[in-house]
Enzyme design. Sequence first.
Site, PDB file in Angstrom:
ATOM      1  N   GLU A  11      99.792  22.708  -1.859  1.00 27.83           N
ATOM      2  CA  GLU A  11     100.196  22.631  -0.442  1.00 27.83           C
ATOM      3  C   GLU A  11     100.106  24.016   0.182  1.00 27.83           C
ATOM      4  OE1 GLU A  11     104.016  20.939   0.587  1.00 27.83           O
ATOM      5  OE2 GLU A  11     103.766  19.337  -0.889  1.00 27.83           O
ATOM      6  N   GLU A  61     108.195  20.120  -5.827  1.00 24.31           N
ATOM      7  CA  GLU A  61     109.201  21.063  -5.318  1.00 24.31           C
ATOM      8  C   GLU A  61     110.632  20.763  -5.768  1.00 24.31           C
ATOM      9  OE1 GLU A  61     108.725  21.408  -1.062  1.00 24.31           O
ATOM     10  OE2 GLU A  61     106.779  22.360  -1.264  1.00 24.31           O
TER      11      GLU A  61
HETATM   12  O1  IFM Z   1     106.567  18.489   4.400  1.00 23.64           O
HETATM   13  C1  IFM Z   1     106.886  19.292   3.310  1.00 23.64           C
HETATM   14  C2  IFM Z   1     106.475  18.631   2.027  1.00 23.64           C
HETATM   15  O2  IFM Z   1     107.018  17.364   1.867  1.00 23.64           O
HETATM   16  C3  IFM Z   1     106.921  19.468   0.845  1.00 23.64           C
HETATM   17  N1  IFM Z   1     106.444  20.817   1.000  1.00 23.64           N
HETATM   18  C4  IFM Z   1     106.676  21.490   2.244  1.00 23.64           C
HETATM   19  C5  IFM Z   1     106.193  20.627   3.392  1.00 23.64           C
HETATM   20  C6  IFM Z   1     106.464  21.341   4.731  1.00 23.64           C
HETATM   21  O3  IFM Z   1     107.819  21.604   4.878  1.00 23.64           O
END
Ligand code: IFM
Length: 477
Positions: A367, A177
């Site tokens: 994710e 990210e």
């Molecule tokens: O916890 C975070 C993660 O570290 C990165 N992506 C989003 C998740 C939720 O906010």
Amino acid sequence: MRQSHNVPSSARNPQAFPPSFVWGASAAALQIEGGSAPDLRGENVWDAFCRKAGAVQEGHTPQVACDHYNRFRDDVAMMADMKLKAYRLSIAWPRVLRDGIGAVNETGMEFYDRLIDALLECGIEPWVTLYHWDFPLALYHRGGWLNRDSAEWFAEYTTRVVERLSDRVTRWITINEPQVFLQLGHIDGTHAPGVKLPLREALLAGHNVLRAHGRSVQAIRAAARKQPSIGWAPVGHVSFPVDETLDNIEAARSATFAITKPDLWNNTWYADAVCFGRYPEDGLKVYGSNVPSFPMADMDLIRQPLDFYGVNIYSGGAVKEDGTPASVSSSPGRARNTLHWNIAPQALRWGPRFLWERYRLPVVVTENGLCNLDWVDMDGKVQDPQRIDYTRRYLVELHRAIQDGSDIRGYFHWSVMDNFEWAEGYRERFGLVHVDYTTQQRTPKLSAAWYRSVIETHGLRLFQQHSASPAVEVKTS
Ligand code: IFM
């Protein structure tokens, strides 16, 4: 670009996921490990950020987190009980190189050695992310991502990790990210390192992050002892159509890939650079004179061949034919998580599909998940039917993307267990497993048992009507 009309093999059984589809769950080093005593790891930018009064919810810190550093064997046993096929972990850069470069911290490297072995012993494939936001503090003091050398620092660290683990690890993810740590950490100042840079400098930091990605891919290929499979894991910001007319689909596709604002939240500034070796025209226009100058050879470095496109998708918004938000995305009382992100299952159909159509790389959802304020009930259970419903709705949409002909190889639920949610501290709970941070007691939530049943049926469970309470339970060790 139009969708592929190849009929996926799963179409023979309309409800099956492809046979090799990977079912996993994710976490990140700083969010769960703890093990932060000075003899165990070097400091990172989050350690410093957490010391700033008011920076993190209730002054929480990641110093102990889930104490995974000491409890990883039990945690891996729990993952095995969940029947996970894969686990996405991240390596803490300053745990293996205390100052980010230089001598290897043998104790730190041994931790990952043991973790990888424990996973493999349980038949769980490790997917290793090299950078999930815990930038070494020593290197931050040398300019951090603003320093052009940061790409070399990251390559050196990558090499050390890959030399050590690639006899067992083949799945590598470079950067997690970039949009988030650049925008929140370097412009808004609400995440570490907590600075508010002018756009021009933040874009320079971003350019170096992309160069670091490129050098890391090169370093993995050079040092890997087993054929590596390499990807990255940006956020996927998804606009999806209000209906399936071709015009609305096209409008949603354009909105997903457009850069309209002078901030760092978009998809294509990063993804076009990584996949096409150029920054997109609309971004160049919107950022204008803030775009830093750099040698053109940088773009060849940034564009390295990748094996998959990892993407983190939690939310999204419907758009109308003219590309403006449809009212459904802002209607009063709409479904949201406790961070107020819209629940938008269609994002997991259209996001991966649009990415596949544009970049032609197999997509892995690295994710996706729901935060909530879960607690252990009087019977000792954690009832989280909303997480089950959220995940079911999103996975059904992901399945539709596969049926549309998109090449989607896997799904990682965020997160395997509750953890340190950055500036939100421990308030938000994203886990399939509840963690009591006082006792470190783990309690698998109902969603853990439900996800196990999804994995065991290779997704068929998603299409069966069921009550919120699944019949199977997951043990804690
Ligand atoms: O916890 C975070 C993660 O570290 C990165 N992506 C989003 C998740 C939720 O906010």
